[in-house]
Design a protein around this motif. Structure first.
Motif, PDB file in Angstrom:
ATOM      1  N   CYS A 253       0.866  -1.182   0.000  1.00 44.24           N
ATOM      2  CA  CYS A 253       0.000   0.000   0.000  1.00 44.24           C
ATOM      3  C   CYS A 253       0.900   1.228   0.000  1.00 44.24           C
ATOM      4  CB  CYS A 253      -0.896   0.004   1.238  1.00 44.24           C
ATOM      5  SG  CYS A 253      -1.948  -1.451   1.363  1.00 44.24           S
ATOM      6  N   TRP A 254       0.567   2.237  -0.808  1.00 43.01           N
ATOM      7  CA  TRP A 254       1.400   3.427  -0.880  1.00 43.01           C
ATOM      8  C   TRP A 254       0.596   4.659  -1.260  1.00 43.01           C
ATOM      9  CZ3 TRP A 254       1.048  -0.216  -4.649  1.00 43.01           C
ATOM     10  CH2 TRP A 254       0.863   0.201  -5.961  1.00 43.01           C
ATOM     11  N   ASP A 255       1.159   5.788  -0.847  1.00 45.63           N
ATOM     12  CA  ASP A 255       0.587   7.093  -1.147  1.00 45.63           C
ATOM     13  C   ASP A 255       1.711   8.099  -1.008  1.00 45.63           C
ATOM     14  OD1 ASP A 255      -1.007   9.268  -1.624  1.00 45.63           O
ATOM     15  OD2 ASP A 255      -1.976   9.241   0.327  1.00 45.63           O
ATOM     16  N   GLY A 256       2.135   8.700  -2.093  1.00 44.89           N
ATOM     17  CA  GLY A 256       3.265   9.626  -2.036  1.00 44.89           C
ATOM     18  C   GLY A 256       4.520   8.895  -1.607  1.00 44.89           C
ATOM     19  N   ASP A 257       5.159   9.379  -0.558  1.00 46.58           N
ATOM     20  CA  ASP A 257       6.399   8.766  -0.057  1.00 46.58           C
ATOM     21  C   ASP A 257       6.154   7.684   0.977  1.00 46.58           C
ATOM     22  OD1 ASP A 257       7.968  10.380  -1.672  1.00 46.58           O
ATOM     23  OD2 ASP A 257       8.158  11.944  -0.150  1.00 46.58           O
ATOM     24  N   ARG A 258       4.911   7.500   1.409  1.00 47.79           N
ATOM     25  CA  ARG A 258       4.603   6.487   2.418  1.00 47.79           C
ATOM     26  C   ARG A 258       4.283   5.157   1.732  1.00 47.79           C
ATOM     27  NH1 ARG A 258      -0.229   8.200   5.616  1.00 47.79           N
ATOM     28  NH2 ARG A 258      -0.952   8.599   3.522  1.00 47.79           N
ATOM     29  N   ARG A 259       4.789   4.084   2.306  1.00 45.62           N
ATOM     30  CA  ARG A 259       4.468   2.742   1.804  1.00 45.62           C
ATOM     31  C   ARG A 259       4.517   1.761   2.956  1.00 45.62           C
ATOM     32  NH1 ARG A 259      10.035   2.088  -1.565  1.00 45.62           N
ATOM     33  NH2 ARG A 259      11.319   1.604   0.210  1.00 45.62           N
ATOM     34  N   CYS A 260       3.724   0.695   2.826  1.00 40.63           N
ATOM     35  CA  CYS A 260       3.726  -0.335   3.864  1.00 40.63           C
ATOM     36  C   CYS A 260       3.229  -1.641   3.259  1.00 40.63           C
ATOM     37  CB  CYS A 260       2.851   0.070   5.049  1.00 40.63           C
ATOM     38  SG  CYS A 260       1.085   0.071   4.690  1.00 40.63           S
ATOM     39  N   LEU A 261       3.478  -2.721   3.974  1.00 40.74           N
ATOM     40  CA  LEU A 261       2.912  -4.025   3.637  1.00 40.74           C
ATOM     41  C   LEU A 261       1.807  -4.283   4.645  1.00 40.74           C
ATOM     42  CD1 LEU A 261       6.126  -6.146   2.970  1.00 40.74           C
ATOM     43  CD2 LEU A 261       4.777  -4.791   1.361  1.00 40.74           C
ATOM     44  N   ALA A 262       0.679  -4.769   4.161  1.00 40.49           N
ATOM     45  CA  ALA A 262      -0.467  -4.996   5.046  1.00 40.49           C
ATOM     46  C   ALA A 262      -1.143  -6.311   4.700  1.00 40.49           C
ATOM     47  CB  ALA A 262      -1.467  -3.846   4.910  1.00 40.49           C
ATOM     48  N   GLY A 263      -1.437  -7.100   5.724  1.00 43.70           N
ATOM     49  CA  GLY A 263      -2.233  -8.309   5.547  1.00 43.70           C
ATOM     50  C   GLY A 263      -3.702  -7.912   5.592  1.00 43.70           C
ATOM     51  N   LEU A 264      -4.390  -8.084   4.486  1.00 48.61           N
ATOM     52  CA  LEU A 264      -5.786  -7.656   4.395  1.00 48.61           C
ATOM     53  C   LEU A 264      -6.671  -8.821   3.952  1.00 48.61           C
ATOM     54  CD1 LEU A 264      -5.174  -4.274   2.528  1.00 48.61           C
ATOM     55  CD2 LEU A 264      -5.606  -4.602   4.977  1.00 48.61           C
ATOM     56  N   PRO A 265      -7.868  -8.925   4.523  1.00 46.61           N
ATOM     57  CA  PRO A 265      -8.790  -9.996   4.112  1.00 46.61           C
ATOM     58  C   PRO A 265      -9.341  -9.711   2.718  1.00 46.61           C
ATOM     59  CG  PRO A 265      -9.884  -8.517   5.647  1.00 46.61           C
ATOM     60  CD  PRO A 265      -8.444  -8.069   5.564  1.00 46.61           C
ATOM     61  N   TRP A 266      -9.783 -10.760   2.042  1.00 45.57           N
ATOM     62  CA  TRP A 266     -10.378 -10.614   0.712  1.00 45.57           C
ATOM     63  C   TRP A 266     -11.738  -9.932   0.803  1.00 45.57           C
ATOM     64  CZ3 TRP A 266      -7.162 -11.018  -2.993  1.00 45.57           C
ATOM     65  CH2 TRP A 266      -6.144 -11.968  -2.984  1.00 45.57           C
ATOM     66  N   CYS A 267     -12.082  -9.227  -0.242  1.00 47.73           N
ATOM     67  CA  CYS A 267     -13.412  -8.639  -0.358  1.00 47.73           C
ATOM     68  C   CYS A 267     -14.422  -9.789  -0.425  1.00 47.73           C
ATOM     69  CB  CYS A 267     -13.495  -7.785  -1.627  1.00 47.73           C
ATOM     70  SG  CYS A 267     -15.127  -7.114  -1.967  1.00 47.73           S
ATOM     71  N   PRO A 268     -15.524  -9.719   0.316  1.00 48.17           N
ATOM     72  CA  PRO A 268     -16.491 -10.820   0.314  1.00 48.17           C
ATOM     73  C   PRO A 268     -17.447 -10.811  -0.878  1.00 48.17           C
ATOM     74  CG  PRO A 268     -17.192  -9.119   1.834  1.00 48.17           C
ATOM     75  CD  PRO A 268     -15.847  -8.699   1.308  1.00 48.17           C
ATOM     76  N   ALA A 269     -17.400  -9.788  -1.724  1.00 48.60           N
ATOM     77  CA  ALA A 269     -18.352  -9.680  -2.841  1.00 48.60           C
ATOM     78  C   ALA A 269     -18.097 -10.747  -3.905  1.00 48.60           C
ATOM     79  CB  ALA A 269     -18.265  -8.294  -3.469  1.00 48.60           C
ATOM     80  N   THR A 270     -19.174 -11.224  -4.506  1.00 47.10           N
ATOM     81  CA  THR A 270     -19.097 -12.182  -5.609  1.00 47.10           C
ATOM     82  C   THR A 270     -20.049 -11.745  -6.712  1.00 47.10           C
ATOM     83  OG1 THR A 270     -20.798 -13.582  -4.628  1.00 47.10           O
ATOM     84  CG2 THR A 270     -18.513 -14.141  -4.126  1.00 47.10           C
ATOM     85  N   THR A 271     -19.780 -12.221  -7.920  1.00 45.09           N
ATOM     86  CA  THR A 271     -20.677 -11.961  -9.046  1.00 45.09           C
ATOM     87  C   THR A 271     -21.853 -12.913  -8.952  1.00 45.09           C
ATOM     88  OG1 THR A 271     -19.638 -13.607 -10.481  1.00 45.09           O
ATOM     89  CG2 THR A 271     -18.712 -11.368 -10.536  1.00 45.09           C
ATOM     90  N   GLY A 272     -22.846 -12.721  -9.810  1.00 48.07           N
ATOM     91  CA  GLY A 272     -23.972 -13.641  -9.855  1.00 48.07           C
ATOM     92  C   GLY A 272     -23.533 -15.056 -10.188  1.00 48.07           C
ATOM     93  N   GLY A 273     -22.399 -15.189 -10.892  1.00 50.50           N
ATOM     94  CA  GLY A 273     -21.872 -16.502 -11.246  1.00 50.50           C
ATOM     95  C   GLY A 273     -20.985 -17.107 -10.180  1.00 50.50           C
TER      96      GLY A 273
END
Length: 125
Positions: free
Chosen positions: A60-80
């Motif tokens: 994850c980054w913005d300008g001069d800041r950056r980091c590593l982050a453990g993030l859960p998956w988005c729970p959204a799914t398609t109709g399929g």
């Protein structure tokens, strides 16, 4: 929507680089933002899956800041039943709504040059 063009040069952290061996060197690389264009705020690109925690490690980054982050998956799914390939709470559209224009151009060229024998030329079937 098109994919964001945010780009990060990411050298391996020192503690990871020390794990390198001559046959498996740790090299710096570029990470592309996987979010939709115009998302505002922090850019993000997945680095590797974290199956034990049902997510992934993201740069994850913005300008001069950056980091590593453990993030859960988005729970959204398609109709399929296809899952979103972004992190939970991400801004902008879901991964199936984000189009990489370069990849789309390459795929269109390949389809023109190498049409599938089972697909009709008029696009039907």
């Amino acid at each position: 929507m098109n994919q964001c063009t945010g780009l990060l040069f990411l050298p391996p952290p020192d503690h990871v680089a020390r794990l390198a061996t001559p046959d498996r060197p740790m090299e710096a690389g570029y990470v592309l933002c996987e979010l939709g264009e115009g998302h505002g705020g922090v850019h993000a690109g997945a680095l590797w899956d974290d199956d034990a925690n049902d997510g992934a490690v993201w740069a994850c980054w913005d300008g001069d800041r950056r980091c590593l982050a453990g993030l859960p998956w988005c729970p959204a799914t398609t109709g399929g039943g296809d899952a979103c390939g972004l992190f939970a709470g991400h801004p902008a559209g879901h991964s199936w709504e984000v189009v990489d224009p370069t990849q789309e151009a390459v795929l269109a060229h390949l389809e023109r040059e190498h049409p599938h024998p089972w697909r009709r030329q008029d696009g039907a079937g």
